[in-house]
Design an enzyme around this catalytic site. Sequence first.
Site, PDB file in Angstrom:
ATOM      1  CB  SER A 124       7.677 -11.101  -5.318  1.00 22.42           C
ATOM      2  OG  SER A 124       7.442 -10.722  -3.980  1.00 22.42           O
ATOM      3  CE1 TYR A 149      12.891  -8.900  -5.502  1.00 22.27           C
ATOM      4  CE2 TYR A 149      11.241  -8.226  -3.905  1.00 22.27           C
ATOM      5  CZ  TYR A 149      11.800  -9.199  -4.701  1.00 22.27           C
ATOM      6  OH  TYR A 149      11.261 -10.461  -4.716  1.00 22.27           O
ATOM      7  CE  LYS A 153      11.235 -10.530  -8.383  1.00 28.30           C
ATOM      8  NZ  LYS A 153      11.938 -11.500  -9.238  1.00 28.30           N
TER       9      LYS A 153
END
Length: 337
Positions: A124, A149, A153
């Site tokens: 992302s 989150y 990544k």
Amino acid sequence: MSILLTGGAGYIGSHTAVELLNKGNELAIIDDFSNSNEKSLEAIKKITGKDFKFYEINYMDREKLEKVFEENKIDSVIHFAGFKAVGESVKEPLKYYHNNVAGTIVLLETMIKYNVKKIVFSSSATIYGKQLSTRYVETMERKSSPSAYGNTKIMIEQILEDLYKSDNTWKVAILRYFNPVGAHNSGLLGENPKGIPNNLMPFIQKVAVGELKELTIFGNDYNTPDGTCRRDYLHVVDLAIGHLKALEKLDKEKSGVYIYNLGTGSPVSVLELVNTFIKVNNINVPYKIGARREGDLDECYADPSKAEKELNWKASKTIQDMCRDSWNYIQKNIKGE
Ligand code: UFG
């Protein structure tokens, strides 16, 4: 030979499955339906007229995952599976580290066991954090994220790079998505989260169909032309095609880690997106201006030139297409899944 899709029933996974099947690939899909359901599998079949293997498992379940590798000649993996709610990850970081990071390790260990060393990973733009320029280039450093989150990544990107260092026969593509929106033009596949959506387009969709009363635009005092935040929205079908191009690239290369931004390269503001939705669909979307949401950046968008040059990939769909397809989908799928 089959391609394994983890999280293949989800929003981006299902659109990618369609494109892969249309190109004649064999697929094995795993998904635990934690943020998806069987309807998308039926839709994939209906759109493509093709079948695939499906296993309802969580990718952390090593035994069941091994069975998938036993039963299929897996040649490569596209790894979509993972929790993705930014706010929830702040409240429940361990849930995110457990599923996203530990789960990826189980997947990679299993791949090694079955000598599969080709992977495309869903990363992302969040890994860039705040940079001096708002046009993000792959060479910029990864910045620790305010959300667990985002950090999952970053960690998984790092794990993949370390893995390649330990064994340079791996072929790894890391795709950094910007803001995927839109839906398949059949109206059979799209994004329709349960409850109150966190992201802008699903929120607009629910207001447009009357499920929610009005949209709150989080702040109009940002350093942008109209004061609302600017992002790089890209159509989910363009994004799906990016995965095919990444696989083609890995097939051409002997080995290596290849990182690409997938975005259009054009920033669009919240107000522009809402107004385009209203205009192209001729539907009212009541909105008000509210307070800023914590952690939002004024602007961030992709420099997509590396993907264009090396993958021969370029987003082709417009903001109008994204708004039209999102509206078409939600009208046909009003109840959240
Ligand atoms: N927004 C609103 N009202 C809403 C929801 C969003 O005004 O109800 C605004 C946000 O403030 C932001 C923009 O719309 O300015 C886009 O917000 P999203 O939540 O849709 O997307 P983000 O850019 O914040 O987040 C997305 C992904 C994340 C990813 C991040 C960075 O959802 O997974 O990009 O890549 F981490």
